[in-house]
Scaffold this motif. Structure first.
Motif, PDB file in Angstrom:
ATOM      1  N   THR A   1      59.933 -16.817  44.784  1.00 30.79           N
ATOM      2  CA  THR A   1      60.176 -15.738  43.825  1.00 30.79           C
ATOM      3  C   THR A   1      61.407 -14.906  44.182  1.00 30.79           C
ATOM      4  N   MET A   2      62.070 -15.214  45.285  1.00 26.90           N
ATOM      5  CA  MET A   2      63.199 -14.405  45.736  1.00 26.90           C
ATOM      6  C   MET A   2      64.401 -14.598  44.810  1.00 26.90           C
ATOM      7  N   ASN A   3      65.141 -13.514  44.599  1.00 27.21           N
ATOM      8  CA  ASN A   3      66.303 -13.518  43.697  1.00 27.21           C
ATOM      9  C   ASN A   3      67.543 -13.927  44.488  1.00 27.21           C
ATOM     10  N   LEU A   4      67.785 -15.222  44.597  1.00 27.69           N
ATOM     11  CA  LEU A   4      68.913 -15.737  45.372  1.00 27.69           C
ATOM     12  C   LEU A   4      70.147 -15.908  44.490  1.00 27.69           C
ATOM     13  N   LYS A   5      71.325 -15.785  45.106  1.00 27.67           N
ATOM     14  CA  LYS A   5      72.568 -16.018  44.375  1.00 27.67           C
ATOM     15  C   LYS A   5      72.696 -17.509  44.033  1.00 27.67           C
ATOM     16  N   PRO A   6      73.251 -17.837  42.866  1.00 28.36           N
ATOM     17  CA  PRO A   6      73.431 -19.258  42.509  1.00 28.36           C
ATOM     18  C   PRO A   6      74.300 -20.015  43.510  1.00 28.36           C
ATOM     19  N   THR A   7      75.219 -19.279  44.175  1.00 28.39           N
ATOM     20  CA  THR A   7      76.119 -19.938  45.135  1.00 28.39           C
ATOM     21  C   THR A   7      75.479 -20.124  46.508  1.00 28.39           C
ATOM     22  N   ASP A   8      74.301 -19.527  46.724  1.00 24.48           N
ATOM     23  CA  ASP A   8      73.681 -19.583  48.053  1.00 24.48           C
ATOM     24  C   ASP A   8      72.880 -20.883  48.186  1.00 24.48           C
ATOM     25  N   VAL A   9      73.608 -21.972  48.313  1.00 23.27           N
ATOM     26  CA  VAL A   9      72.984 -23.301  48.327  1.00 23.27           C
ATOM     27  C   VAL A   9      72.214 -23.540  49.627  1.00 23.27           C
ATOM     28  N   ARG A  10      72.666 -22.943  50.732  1.00 21.90           N
ATOM     29  CA  ARG A  10      71.970 -23.127  52.011  1.00 21.90           C
ATOM     30  C   ARG A  10      70.525 -22.613  51.917  1.00 21.90           C
ATOM     31  N   SER A  11      70.339 -21.428  51.303  1.00 17.39           N
ATOM     32  CA  SER A  11      68.988 -20.883  51.133  1.00 17.39           C
ATOM     33  C   SER A  11      68.160 -21.761  50.212  1.00 17.39           C
ATOM     34  N   LEU A  12      68.822 -22.348  49.213  1.00 14.18           N
ATOM     35  CA  LEU A  12      68.119 -23.260  48.308  1.00 14.18           C
ATOM     36  C   LEU A  12      67.623 -24.488  49.072  1.00 14.18           C
ATOM     37  N   CYS A  13      68.428 -24.982  50.014  1.00 16.17           N
ATOM     38  CA  CYS A  13      67.991 -26.089  50.871  1.00 16.17           C
ATOM     39  C   CYS A  13      66.768 -25.697  51.681  1.00 16.17           C
ATOM     40  N   PHE A  14      66.776 -24.457  52.220  1.00 13.84           N
ATOM     41  CA  PHE A  14      65.625 -23.970  52.983  1.00 13.84           C
ATOM     42  C   PHE A  14      64.366 -24.005  52.111  1.00 13.84           C
ATOM     43  N   LYS A  15      64.513 -23.510  50.869  1.00 13.05           N
ATOM     44  CA  LYS A  15      63.353 -23.438  49.978  1.00 13.05           C
ATOM     45  C   LYS A  15      62.817 -24.830  49.661  1.00 13.05           C
ATOM     46  N   TYR A  16      63.707 -25.772  49.366  1.00 17.64           N
ATOM     47  CA  TYR A  16      63.276 -27.133  49.067  1.00 17.64           C
ATOM     48  C   TYR A  16      62.538 -27.747  50.253  1.00 17.64           C
ATOM     49  N   GLU A  17      63.052 -27.527  51.461  1.00 19.02           N
ATOM     50  CA  GLU A  17      62.401 -28.110  52.643  1.00 19.02           C
ATOM     51  C   GLU A  17      61.008 -27.518  52.836  1.00 19.02           C
ATOM     52  N   MET A  18      60.892 -26.195  52.675  1.00 21.02           N
ATOM     53  CA  MET A  18      59.578 -25.562  52.852  1.00 21.02           C
ATOM     54  C   MET A  18      58.559 -26.099  51.844  1.00 21.02           C
ATOM     55  N   PHE A  19      58.982 -26.245  50.573  1.00 26.70           N
ATOM     56  CA  PHE A  19      58.061 -26.792  49.572  1.00 26.70           C
ATOM     57  C   PHE A  19      57.733 -28.256  49.877  1.00 26.70           C
ATOM     58  N   GLY A  20      58.700 -28.995  50.392  1.00 29.10           N
ATOM     59  CA  GLY A  20      58.425 -30.373  50.776  1.00 29.10           C
ATOM     60  C   GLY A  20      57.371 -30.445  51.869  1.00 29.10           C
ATOM     61  N   LEU A  21      57.499 -29.592  52.874  1.00 24.21           N
ATOM     62  CA  LEU A  21      56.500 -29.557  53.960  1.00 24.21           C
ATOM     63  C   LEU A  21      55.136 -29.107  53.445  1.00 24.21           C
ATOM     64  N   TYR A  22      55.155 -28.161  52.490  1.00 18.67           N
ATOM     65  CA  TYR A  22      53.916 -27.668  51.880  1.00 18.67           C
ATOM     66  C   TYR A  22      53.163 -28.820  51.205  1.00 18.67           C
ATOM     67  N   TYR A  23      53.872 -29.597  50.366  1.00 27.14           N
ATOM     68  CA  TYR A  23      53.209 -30.705  49.670  1.00 27.14           C
ATOM     69  C   TYR A  23      52.859 -31.845  50.627  1.00 27.14           C
ATOM     70  N   LEU A  24      53.657 -32.030  51.668  1.00 33.38           N
ATOM     71  CA  LEU A  24      53.336 -33.048  52.667  1.00 33.38           C
ATOM     72  C   LEU A  24      52.028 -32.711  53.361  1.00 33.38           C
ATOM     73  N   ASP A  25      51.827 -31.439  53.640  1.00 38.00           N
ATOM     74  CA  ASP A  25      50.573 -31.003  54.285  1.00 38.00           C
ATOM     75  C   ASP A  25      49.378 -31.179  53.361  1.00 38.00           C
ATOM     76  N   LEU A  26      49.608 -31.030  52.036  1.00 38.75           N
ATOM     77  CA  LEU A  26      48.534 -31.224  51.056  1.00 38.75           C
ATOM     78  C   LEU A  26      48.261 -32.698  50.773  1.00 38.75           C
ATOM     79  N   GLY A  27      49.118 -33.599  51.311  1.00 37.12           N
ATOM     80  CA  GLY A  27      48.950 -35.025  51.077  1.00 37.12           C
ATOM     81  C   GLY A  27      49.618 -35.522  49.819  1.00 37.12           C
TER      82      GLY A  27
END
Length: 580
Positions: free
Chosen positions: A178-204
């Motif tokens: 829900t964080m309001n990130l800048k469109p140019t802040d791609v590094r933070s977007l990578c962080f978010k994608y990885e966290m969601f990937g780990l989240y779904y990996l843990d859920l199977g």
């Protein structure tokens, strides 16, 4: 500490070069060095340290303490990625004390996150979690930028995942979404994608996790963030293995291993080898699986040995400190007894004079010690620059060339030139520590330098190299970069002013235990190019001292029947068949 610069690394690189080239004051130049050091920490540790040390030296020269600590942070970032954890931790504590003194909560939060990352890379996940938690608390109270809060959330989630406790971070992952990130802040977007990937990996839900990891990888590839790309390829390989697709997994893990080797990330490389062993086993390639597992154990043992050595050094340091405290207490007691005797023997006036004298002496000693440390630091930096033996004009002009490629939207040529330039700089760094290098390495380095200069001069000259084939290039040793200054002078003072095709020749022959080396150009000659009569004197002295008593340097105009202009440099170099 994350920079507030554009997270698109191509843009960050261009921006750092612009700061260095166009800076109107030293503070902006320091910022450019810091940005370049931060970028290169994911590409080349040695290059990152050079930029960080340049920023530190400039800040000390200005006596600008905030600038010094910002530059020290850049250096710590490179040291952490190089695995020099103890050195990095000491400097981080120094930085933290400074920002606590000036009560800069935003910077305190970022330093705490950096220390958390350091403990994470040391596999001390409990301490990493504690520092990330403190960092998150401080950043929220300081109302820091969303991308800075995101970096602490990411570190905390990744550390918790290593302990198998990612389910405790679901609320934080939802907050990150829900964080309001800048469109140019791609590094933070990578962080978010990885966290969601780990989240779904843990859920199977492996397919959903794979989609997030792949999206993160595409961003990292596009931005040339090699460290993050390597990690995402590792997670993609792990997901493919869970989906029983070992062929796809093997393709990703091989690229991940290559990238981890390039960035020097030993812990991640160890994990990648272990996963590769499992993938090869699933492919029934058991011999290759065993070899990969052997690579995993070698890195694991080397990390263990390094940690053990670091622990021994830490224990030895503490023991030495305790011994010093004990000796200091003894000295204090003796001093007290002596002072009491003096008090009984002499008058109060004499005691007061002695006390005053002691204070003055201590002040002088402390002041001299500080001065000596500062002078030593500058001498070390000066020695490093002298050992590198590279004309700073070439470096700045090369950076201008890179900048020109990018500004002309010729990113392909810019990337090619940058890689060639980086290869040359790494060669210089590696050879600057040696008194002698093989003639083959010297010629390879010279070829890389000349290739760059030909690009910069639009191929205005050709280069010819010949040598006596009785010389074993790999077993004959010479001082590093002994030819480069003369080649550079031939290009820019001899060839560049003429309106015809330039020719530079290097010929090496063996004669009476010496290498007879001739550097010949068809440029303007000495009279035209050498307006300053002392133009070569300093260079001759330096070269002569490097060649020793038997060596010799002679520079003269060419003399031939065709009356061609140009300069010939003759060097006599003592032959060494061993490395000093």
């Amino acid at each position: 500490m994350q920079f507030e610069a554009n997270s698109n690394t191509r843009e960050a690189l261009k921006e750092s070069f612009e700061y260095i080239q166009q800076a109107k004051n030293d503070s902006l130049r320091i910022r450019g060095y810091n940005m370049a050091g931060f970028y290169f920490a994911d590409v080349s540790i040695d290059t990152a340290l050079i930029y960080a040390d340049s920023a530190i030296a400039l800040a000390l020269d200005m006596n600008w303490m905030p600038g010094y600590y910002y530059a020290l942070t850049t250096r710590c970032n490179a040291l952490t990625r190089a695995g020099r954890f103890s050195e990095s931790l000491l400097s981080h504590n120094e930085i933290l004390n400074f920002f606590e003194e000036i009560q800069d909560s935003s910077k305190i939060g970022r330093v705490l996150a950096n220390i958390g990352e350091l403990y994470f890379l040391r596999n001390d996940f409990e301490k990493a979690i504690a520092f990330y938690r403190k960092s998150l608390y401080v950043k929220r109270r300081a109302k820091d930028y969303p991308e800075m809060i995101m970096s602490s959330i990411y570190g905390y989630v990744i550390a918790m995942n290593e302990l198998g406790r990612i389910e405790e971070t679901y609320s934080l992952i939802q907050e990150a979404d829900t964080m309001n990130l800048k469109p140019t802040d791609v590094r933070s977007l990578c962080f978010k994608y990885e966290m969601f990937g780990l989240y779904y990996l843990d859920l199977g839900e492996v397919k959903k996790a794979l989609k997030y990891f792949q999206d993160a990888k595409y961003l990292a590839v596009d931005l040339l963030i090699h460290g993050m790309e390597a990690r995402f390829r590792y997670l993609i390989a792990k997901s493919f293995l869970l989906l029983n697709k070992p062929t796809f997994a093997h393709k990703e893990i091989l690229q991940s291993i290559a990238l981890f080797k390039r960035t020097g990330a030993d812990k991640e490389l160890m994990d990648a080898y272990q996963l590769n062993s499992q993938i090869l086993g699933a492919l029934n390639r058991f011999k290759s699986a065993f070899n990969s597992y052997h690579d995993y154990t070698e890195i694991r043992d080397s990390i263990f040995d390094a940690k053990r050595e670091e622990k021994l050094v830490e224990i030895e340091t503490k023991y030495s400190a305790q011994q010093n405290d004990y000796k200091l207490n003894i000295l204090r007691q003796e001093s007290d007894i002596q002072g009491f005797k003096l008090y009984r023997k002499n008058s109060a006036i004499i005691i007061l004079l002695l006390f005053s004298l002691s204070i003055v002496l201590i002040f002088v000693i402390i002041n001299q010690s500080i001065k000596n440390k500062r002078e030593k630091r500058f001498r070390d930096l000066e020695d490093m620059i002298l050992r590198n033996q590279m004309n700073p004009h070439f470096i700045f002009n090369a950076l201008n060339s890179i900048q020109r490629f990018y500004l002309d939207n010729d990113s392909k040529s810019g990337n090619a030139f940058l890689l060639k330039f980086e290869e040359l700089i790494l060669q210089i760094i590696r050879f600057s520590k040696e008194r002698n290098i093989s003639l083959k390495d010297e010629i390879d380095l010279l070829n890389n330098y000349i290739a760059l200069e030909r690009i910069r001069t639009s191929k205005k000259f050709v280069y010819e190299f010949s040598y006596d084939h009785g010389i074993d290039l790999e077993k004959t040793f010479v001082p590093p970069m002994i030819f480069q200054p003369y080649i550079e002078n031939a290009i820019w003072h001899g060839i560049q002013p003429i309106d015809r095709k330039g020719i530079i020749k290097l010929d090496i022959q063996k004669m009476n235990g010496l290498l007879q080396c001739s550097i010949i150009d068809n440029g303007t000659g000495l009279k035209t190019q050498n307006k300053n009569p002392d133009h070569y004197s300093q260079g001759l002295k330096i070269s002569q001292s490097r060649l020793g008593k038997r060596g010799k340097v002679e520079i003269s105009n060419r003399k031939n029947q065709e009356d061609e202009t140009g300069v010939i440099v003759n060097l006599l170099i003592p032959i060494k068949s061993f490395k000093e």
